[in-house]
Enzyme design. Structure first.
Site, short mmCIF file in Angstrom:
data_model
loop_
_atom_site.label_atom_id
_atom_site.label_comp_id
_atom_site.label_asym_id
_atom_site.label_seq_id
_atom_site.Cartn_x
_atom_site.Cartn_y
_atom_site.Cartn_z
N LYS B 33 0.81 -1.22 0.00
CA LYS B 33 0.00 0.00 0.00
C LYS B 33 0.84 1.27 0.00
O LYS B 33 0.36 2.34 -0.37
CB LYS B 33 -0.98 0.01 1.16
CG LYS B 33 -0.35 -0.18 2.54
CD LYS B 33 -1.43 -0.45 3.59
CE LYS B 33 -0.84 -1.02 4.87
NZ LYS B 33 -0.44 -2.44 4.79
N GLU B 57 -4.34 -4.87 -6.26
CA GLU B 57 -5.58 -5.23 -5.57
C GLU B 57 -5.35 -5.63 -4.11
O GLU B 57 -6.14 -5.32 -3.22
CB GLU B 57 -6.29 -6.37 -6.31
CG GLU B 57 -7.60 -6.81 -5.70
CD GLU B 57 -8.64 -5.68 -5.63
OE1 GLU B 57 -9.34 -5.47 -6.62
OE2 GLU B 57 -8.74 -5.00 -4.59
N VAL B 60 -4.91 -3.28 -0.07
CA VAL B 60 -5.84 -3.00 1.03
C VAL B 60 -6.77 -4.21 1.17
O VAL B 60 -7.39 -4.63 0.21
CB VAL B 60 -6.67 -1.72 0.76
CG1 VAL B 60 -7.81 -1.59 1.76
CG2 VAL B 60 -5.78 -0.49 0.81
N GLY B 114 -1.99 -16.15 14.58
CA GLY B 114 -1.45 -15.82 13.26
C GLY B 114 -2.02 -14.54 12.68
O GLY B 114 -1.86 -14.24 11.50
N GLU B 117 1.38 -9.47 14.05
CA GLU B 117 2.82 -9.68 13.96
C GLU B 117 3.41 -9.59 15.37
O GLU B 117 2.79 -9.07 16.29
CB GLU B 117 3.43 -8.61 13.05
CG GLU B 117 2.71 -8.59 11.71
CD GLU B 117 3.46 -7.82 10.65
OE1 GLU B 117 4.71 -7.81 10.66
OE2 GLU B 117 2.79 -7.23 9.79
N ASP B 128 -1.20 1.61 10.30
CA ASP B 128 -1.51 0.70 9.19
C ASP B 128 -2.82 1.12 8.51
O ASP B 128 -2.88 1.23 7.28
CB ASP B 128 -1.61 -0.74 9.72
CG ASP B 128 -2.08 -1.70 8.65
OD1 ASP B 128 -1.27 -2.03 7.77
OD2 ASP B 128 -3.26 -2.11 8.67
N LYS B 132 -3.66 2.76 4.65
CA LYS B 132 -4.71 2.22 3.77
C LYS B 132 -5.67 3.33 3.33
O LYS B 132 -6.07 3.40 2.16
CB LYS B 132 -5.44 1.09 4.46
CG LYS B 132 -4.58 -0.18 4.56
CD LYS B 132 -5.20 -1.26 5.43
CE LYS B 132 -4.28 -2.48 5.49
NZ LYS B 132 -4.64 -3.40 6.59
#
Lengths: 262, 262
Positions: B33, B57, B60, B114, B117, B128, B132
């Protein structure tokens, strides 16, 4: 542009009108699900033969991108199941029944809100949603799904107790359509009443809102929803088809969706 | 194909790599992004000049069709606002905080599932989601949105009481991003904590699920959501870009989205 009333069992006279237009070399934009459900292969072949386009974004869920979504944004995903709330009248009436309102009052309320037609039997008996499943099946998988193969559960006075019980237990009784592809053939085609909880993605869809969820082999479930559409949104679907034609949407090689010969 | 780690404030070194590839006459598919947020106009011009494609694609919401949705299915709709749950780590942690779990345990849980991070600070501080929003702003409206112009509300220990209170009152505290276009300029860009009720369309989005809602001048609000995507879904977004190129996606005349020169 074709927006004739729907005859669910045959798709006529809309199909005949579309056929004649394509044969005369005219592009066709249609809001009618009947011809998609009953004659898509024929109409698509005709469009190719005459070098014109046949598009029908508004045929299911008004202006909500359904066919264009699948055609343009989910290439090669391997769609395996489509489910959703396809008929707002059924769900508005079910929500009213859940509040203890009688069926006739619930219908009157839906009519006064401009959601239901004066005779909503076609919506309430599940047939409207069944034709939509059939249209999706033809467009997405290139397979015919006769209406008599869709199991339907009508919305009538007898389901009021279930609607009330669903609400009292924190859920919501909705009319949900589902169809899957099993071994290359349409399967499990049904329009059923389901008790969904707030965790269900369709729970927030109230009033005229519609939505569907697409399961596929390659991608996680994706859902797309329109929030309280009106007839203006059906018109947007027609406009979006005209614009797609004008900007020369690419031929849908490898897909079975709305076909532009150009 | 470019999947370098993101440097949020500059979009480097990904932007440099993409620029060099386009200059060398190579098509580029990117899941990043940063370059979209910081350099889309430049990269798009380069792609046109060199007769190649630049698609993103997956930048985001993983494989969820976002840019393709807007480009291919909402022509001329006049998009006025985009809002959504853009960062799953924030929302998984908020849901855990609402259960009374400590911040560190909530993070450990999200890492073990999972979803987060090992160092989730970039997610939890709202950055983040801000990148976006900036990428969406560039792609949808062709306008730069500097990150410092996005108001962010971080997820930290101090918000636990709010998360618990939201849950106790039947709602859910989520981190929601919003951006509007006002008088042709990006406005109201923020990533904020919002207490949403089951009636809210985003309420059912749990775990890694993501979704956004698009408001426009011509169409009712349309939302699109992915349900519990994984890294496989990011890969699908890359695949879908490659397939779009292979089938010769049409040039996006009149739109400001992912541009294919061919």
């Amino acid at each position: 542009m074709e927006t004739l009333p729907l005859e669910p069992w045959t798709g006529e006279s809309a199909t005949e009108v579309i056929r004649a237009s394509l044969q005369a070399g005219r592009d066709v934009v249609s809001a009618n699900k009947g011809p998609v459900a009953h004659a898509l292969d024929d109409l698509r072949s005709l469009a190719v033969r005459h070098g014109v386009s046949y598009r029908f974004e508004s045929a299911v869920a008004d202006g909500l991108p359904v066919f264009n979504l699948i055609e343009h944004t989910l290439p090669a995903a391997g769609i395996t199941e489509i489910s959703g709330l396809f008929n707002s009248t059924s769900n508005v009436v079910l929500d009213a029944l859940a509040e203890g309102v009688s069926l006739s009052d619930a219908i009157a309320q839906a009519v006064s809100e401009g959601i239901a037609e004066t005779d909503p039997s076609f919506d309430l008996d599940g047939l409207d949603a069944a034709v939509k499943l059939s249209a999706l099946c033809a467009a997405v998988w290139g397979r015919r799904l006769p209406l008599e193969n869709v199991e339907v559960e009508p919305v009538d006075e007898s389901v009021r107790a279930r609607a009330v019980a669903a609400r009292e237990s924190g859920g919501r009784l909705v009319s949900m359509g589902t169809i899957s592809l099993v071994d290359g053939a349409p399967a499990n085609a049904r329009v059923r009443l389901a008790d969904i909880k707030p965790e269900n993605m369709f729970y927030p869809l109230r009033g005229a809102s519609l939505g569907l969820c697409i399961k596929s082999e390659l991608l996680c479930p994706v859902s797309v929803m329109s929030h309280r559409p009106t007839v203006k949104d059906t018109a947007y679907g027609l406009l979006s088809d005209i614009l797609s034609m004008a900007r020369g949407s690419y031929p849908t090689r490898g897909t079975r969706l709305a076909y532009d010969a150009g």
